[in-house]
Write a protein that holds these residues in place. Structure first.
Motif, short mmCIF file in Angstrom:
data_model
loop_
_atom_site.label_atom_id
_atom_site.label_comp_id
_atom_site.label_asym_id
_atom_site.label_seq_id
_atom_site.Cartn_x
_atom_site.Cartn_y
_atom_site.Cartn_z
N ILE A 58 0.85 -1.19 0.00
CA ILE A 58 0.00 0.00 0.00
C ILE A 58 0.89 1.24 0.00
O ILE A 58 1.71 1.44 0.89
CB ILE A 58 -0.92 0.02 1.24
N GLY A 59 0.69 2.12 -1.00
CA GLY A 59 1.56 3.28 -1.14
C GLY A 59 2.96 2.84 -1.55
O GLY A 59 3.94 3.19 -0.91
N ALA A 114 -0.42 -7.45 3.69
CA ALA A 114 -0.50 -6.05 3.27
C ALA A 114 0.63 -5.30 3.94
O ALA A 114 0.80 -5.38 5.17
CB ALA A 114 -1.84 -5.43 3.66
N LEU A 115 1.42 -4.60 3.15
CA LEU A 115 2.56 -3.84 3.67
C LEU A 115 2.22 -2.36 3.76
O LEU A 115 1.64 -1.78 2.84
CB LEU A 115 3.77 -4.03 2.75
N LEU A 116 2.60 -1.77 4.89
CA LEU A 116 2.51 -0.33 5.11
C LEU A 116 3.89 0.14 5.56
O LEU A 116 4.12 0.39 6.74
CB LEU A 116 1.45 0.00 6.16
N ALA A 117 4.82 0.20 4.63
CA ALA A 117 6.19 0.61 4.94
C ALA A 117 6.32 2.13 4.85
O ALA A 117 5.42 2.83 4.38
CB ALA A 117 7.17 -0.07 3.98
N ASP A 118 7.46 2.63 5.31
CA ASP A 118 7.82 4.05 5.11
C ASP A 118 6.78 5.01 5.66
O ASP A 118 6.52 6.07 5.09
CB ASP A 118 8.05 4.33 3.62
N ASN A 120 3.53 4.57 5.85
CA ASN A 120 2.25 4.59 5.15
C ASN A 120 1.05 4.19 6.01
O ASN A 120 -0.09 4.28 5.55
CB ASN A 120 2.32 3.71 3.91
N LEU A 121 1.28 3.80 7.25
CA LEU A 121 0.17 3.66 8.19
C LEU A 121 -0.53 5.00 8.39
O LEU A 121 -1.67 5.06 8.84
CB LEU A 121 0.70 3.11 9.52
N GLY A 122 0.14 6.07 8.00
CA GLY A 122 -0.43 7.42 8.14
C GLY A 122 -1.36 7.83 7.02
O GLY A 122 -2.00 8.89 7.11
#
Length: 210
Positions: A58-59, A114-118, A120-122
């Motif tokens: 994601i992102g 699902a990945l939220l790296a860098d 991207n949880l924001g």
């Protein structure tokens, strides 16, 4: 004169000098060079090595993670709102689509990770809403792996802008979640943190359905 945030992302990913400006005017670099490089050992340890089945990033930005997963024969797809980010991801040989995570996504309910790296949880400024959305995207036993800020950060919700080549974008919603806040955020989204991992000064939380 402001311009829209997606155009700002496109120009930043295309290589124009860019910084993130928070709601009180503090700036930090927009790390395009880091995201455009090959994955480092921290990327591999936190986000790539744990994924052994269908993964959505994601992102995804310029696609360093999803391209590495694809090279390892893991079914993987990146999504991003920036057409320039998608173009660069495809150049790396990976599957990527220009999508908003809150819109329709191919394969909903069939992704294992699902990945939220860098940070991207924001995305969207409401991490609880984002994680609830990912519950719909993942299989019943699916896993979210999200990068989080160091303990003591708490939960911060703010308006941000991008300054690209001297121009400011319109505001967009963002959030930062620290290690000390991720358990509560996950619980509110119907998930539970089953593990956290630190590498190279970065932190990731692994979340599954509660």
């Amino acid at each position: 004169m402001t311009f829209d945030a997606i155009t700002a992302y496109d120009e930043a990913f295309a290589g124009k000098p860019a910084h993130v400006v928070d709601h009180v005017g503090r700036t930090q670099p927009f790390e395009v060079a880091q995201w455009s490089s090959a994955p480092d050992w921290v990327d591999r340890e936190l986000f790539i090595d744990p994924c052994d089945d269908a993964t959505i990033d994601i992102g995804c930005g310029p696609g360093r993670l999803v391209a590495e997963l694809a090279a390892r024969r893991i079914p993987a797809m990146g999504i991003d709102v920036s057409s320039e980010a998608i173009r660069q991801t495809r150049i790396r040989g990976a599957l990527a689509l220009r999508r908003d995570v809150f819109g329709a996504i191919p394969g909903e309910g069939r992704w294992a990770y699902a990945l939220l790296a860098d940070g991207n949880l924001g995305i969207g400024g409401d991490p609880v809403r984002l994680l609830r959305r990912l519950r719909q995207v993942l299989t019943d036993g699916g896993v979210v792996i999200a990068e989080v800020a160091p303990s003591g950060t708490g939960l911060v919700r703010e308006h941000r802008r991008l300054r690209v080549d001297g121009r400011l974008s319109a505001h967009f919603e963002w959030a930062v979640v620290g290690l000390d806040a991720i358990d509560e955020v996950a619980e509110r989204a119907g998930l539970q943190v089953v593990a956290t991992h630190a590498a190279g000064g970065r932190h990731a939380a692994r979340m599954e359905r509660a």
